[in-house]
Design a protein around this motif. Structure first.
Motif: not given
Ligand code: ARG
Length: 581
Positions: A122, A127, A319, A323, A347
């Motif tokens: 991944d 975004n 979110y 996931d 994160q």
């Molecule tokens: N879109 C998220 C961001 O910009 C990151 C996603 C990462 N991948 C996941 N499976 N959460 O912070």
């Protein structure tokens, strides 16, 4: 070679078990490391120290018993005990030369392939409401280089670009797109060429007009419940936004395609089931109308429980919910043995919580490994997150253009007579690879300071240094074009030949580390050392002016393998090589 030593040690342990010196049920994890210093041989193990407890003997005595039980082996020239009970292995020069010859004849440079696994990676995962900015660089290029190395080792890699293409901000963007369309018709699409401004303008409307805000909220609900019109608008928006991303990928030489995109929205239909399954297992609690999960493992500093929010009071999902659905998909449908997440370290808590919960809820196969490969922040020279002069986010496209412009000046200053087209072609490679290499060569988990001067320097662990080292070796071959190497072989006599040969033999070990730990900087450091070992060799050992024809050919083969290894290594970092610069 390392795994060979490991297997010799395993055999020795078997013998010691038969002699009842080591208990039969002892399961040793035999660790073999490269030595830092040639006087300690090539490899060392602390196995004897590991055994002292179970075998009730002192480590040096045990080391001797292990050595006595080692099978005869032509690749090992000498074995010694060192210090408190380390065992040092000296590899036979002829065995090393044979290993190098095998590497020369093999497309994969003689790398021993591990048992293939299915690995989901991944990465990138921006975004979509915003244009790609510097914050997306690290995930994109670190992830891509680990992907390349995994594939090189023969694993089945499934790339997942988990883009943020869902959620409340899309109501605002759709409402704005609708408004623009009403005013400008098809022209409206043009405004999307600058997503940043588009987002900002939408936000202005959202904040200034209650009517607009209400419309935006209504659009999200309609979108998420599958309304045809909203979905059409949304697809248009995503399509344009994704094509921006793919332009950046192409410029960066990143291997992601549109087929690798599986964003948050892809899990929309699974979310209700995720909630239902957590509920059925008694894992859900209520908190202010929201559905949450408390896990004993997660508490605030004050000891307060730290929930994962699964569904908001208004029914919206989060979110974490997508996931969880994504992990289930990666396990059950994609059948992953490992899932690697290249996402900002900030994160970290999110991933610990959802990984833990996915296991608790049996969403993933027991043996599947979930790994957050977190990374630090890219900072400006002031040590704070990298910004434009006016304090705005730096768009990736602008950063790459600046790198290319600076590289063009640099390459021109070194080659005043080169024609413009060639200069530009070289500058592109140098510019982009400098940005990538500067990032890849830093320890993933550290923050680092982004500096054009440093990354474009010809000195130190940089892309220009390595690209240049490669062109130098290519230059030797231009002058040796008429030498027939078909019957040549490598002999290692001079110390510098042996040192270079030893370095060359380590490529596979470095790849293992890079792939197991998600650390491209291990490969960067190795290539830098390899280029250094080649320089020392080239200074000490004349190649084209060697004493004999056999020596010249042997040295040419060593040069050849160095060039192949540099090229392959850089390719795994997603970096092209040049024949001249
Ligand atoms: N879109 C998220 C961001 O910009 C990151 C996603 C990462 N991948 C996941 N499976 N959460 O912070």
């Amino acid at each position: 070679m390392k795994s060979h030593i490991q297997s010799l040690l395993e055999q020795a342990i078997q013998t010691l078990k038969q002699q009842e010196i080591v208990p039969a049920d002892f399961e040793a994890r035999i660790q073999v490391d490269r030595t830092k210093d040639k006087t300690h041989g090539d490899f060392a193990t602390n196995l004897a120290m590991m055994l002292t407890k179970v075998a009730r003997k002192n480590p040096r005595e045990l080391a001797q018993l292990i050595i006595d039980s080692l099978p005869q082996d032509s690749q090992v020239a000498k074995v010694e005990i060192a210090g408190p009970g380390f065992i040092n292995f000296f590899i036979d020069d002829n065995a090393l030369a044979t290993q190098l010859m095998t590497a020369l004849k093999d497309d994969r440079l003689g790398v021993v392939l591990p048992t293939p696994q299915t690995v989901v990676v991944d990465y990138s995962s921006p975004n979509l409401a915003k244009e790609m900015h510097v914050g997306h660089l690290r995930s994109t290029i670190i992830g891509d280089s680990v992907v390349r190395a995994l594939e090189f080792q023969g694993h089945k890699v499934i790339r997942q670009n988990h883009v943020g293409d869902w959620g409340t901000q899309f109501g605002m963007l759709l409402a704005y797109m609708e408004e623009l369309r009403a005013a400008k018709g098809e022209q409206a699409k043009m405004e999307l060429s600058d997503l940043e401004s588009f987002y900002r303008a939408a936000k202005v409307r959202f904040d200034e007009s209650e009517e607009f805000a209400t419309r935006a909220r209504k659009l999200v609900v309609e979108l998420q419940s599958g309304d045809e019109y909203c979905n059409k608008l949304w697809r248009e928006f995503n399509d344009i936004s994704l094509s921006h991303c793919h332009q950046v990928y192409e410029r960066l030489g990143v291997s992601l395609t549109r087929a690798d995109v599986r964003g948050e929205s892809a899990y929309n239909d699974d979310l209700a089931q995720v909630v239902a399954d957590l509920d059925a297992q008694g894992l859900l609690s209520e908190s202010n109308g929201a559905k949450v999960v408390f896990q004993d493992e997660f508490k605030t500093k004050e000891g307060e429980p730290l929930p994962v929010i699964i569904q908001k009071a208004d029914g919206g999902y989060l979110y974490a919910t997508s996931d969880l659905a994504a992990m289930r998909y990666r396990s059950n449908v994609l059948k992953a043995d490992r899932a690697l997440y290249f996402v900002d370290l900030r994160q970290g808590l999110h991933f610990q919580q959802v990984f833990n919960l996915a296991r608790k809820a049996n969403f993933v196969n027991l043996n599947m490994s979930l790994e957050h490969m977190g990374f630090g922040t890219m900072n400006g020279e002031d040590g704070r997150p990298f910004k434009t002069r006016s304090g705005g986010v730096v768009k990736l496209v602008d950063l790459l253009s600046e790198a290319e412009t600076r590289a063009l000046e640099l390459v021109r200053s070194k080659n005043p007579d080169m024609d413009q087209a060639e200069l530009e072609q070289i500058a592109k490679v140098v510019g982009i690879s400098s940005v990538k290499y500067a990032d890849l060569s830093k320890n993933r988990t550290s923050d680092y300071i982004f500096s054009f001067e440093q990354m474009l320097s010809f000195e130190g662990n940089t892309a220009p240094y390595l690209l240049y080292a490669y062109t130098r070796i290519a230059g030797i071959f231009k002058r040796a074009a008429d030498v027939d190497l078909s019957d040549a072989s490598i002999t290692l006599e001079h110390d510098k030949e042996k040192e270079l040969g030893t370095k060359l033999a380590q490529f596979g070990e470095v790849l293992n580390r890079m792939v197991d730990k998600g650390q491209p900087h291990a490969l960067c450091g190795y290539l830098f050392e390899l280029a250094g070992a080649f320089s020392s060799f080239y200074e000490a050992c004349p190649v084209l002016a060697a004493d004999s024809e056999a020596e010249k050919k042997s040295r040419l083969l060593l040069s050849q393998l160095t060039a192949n290894t540099l090229k392959q290594g850089l390719d795994l970092l997603g970096i092209d090589t040049l024949e001249r610069m």
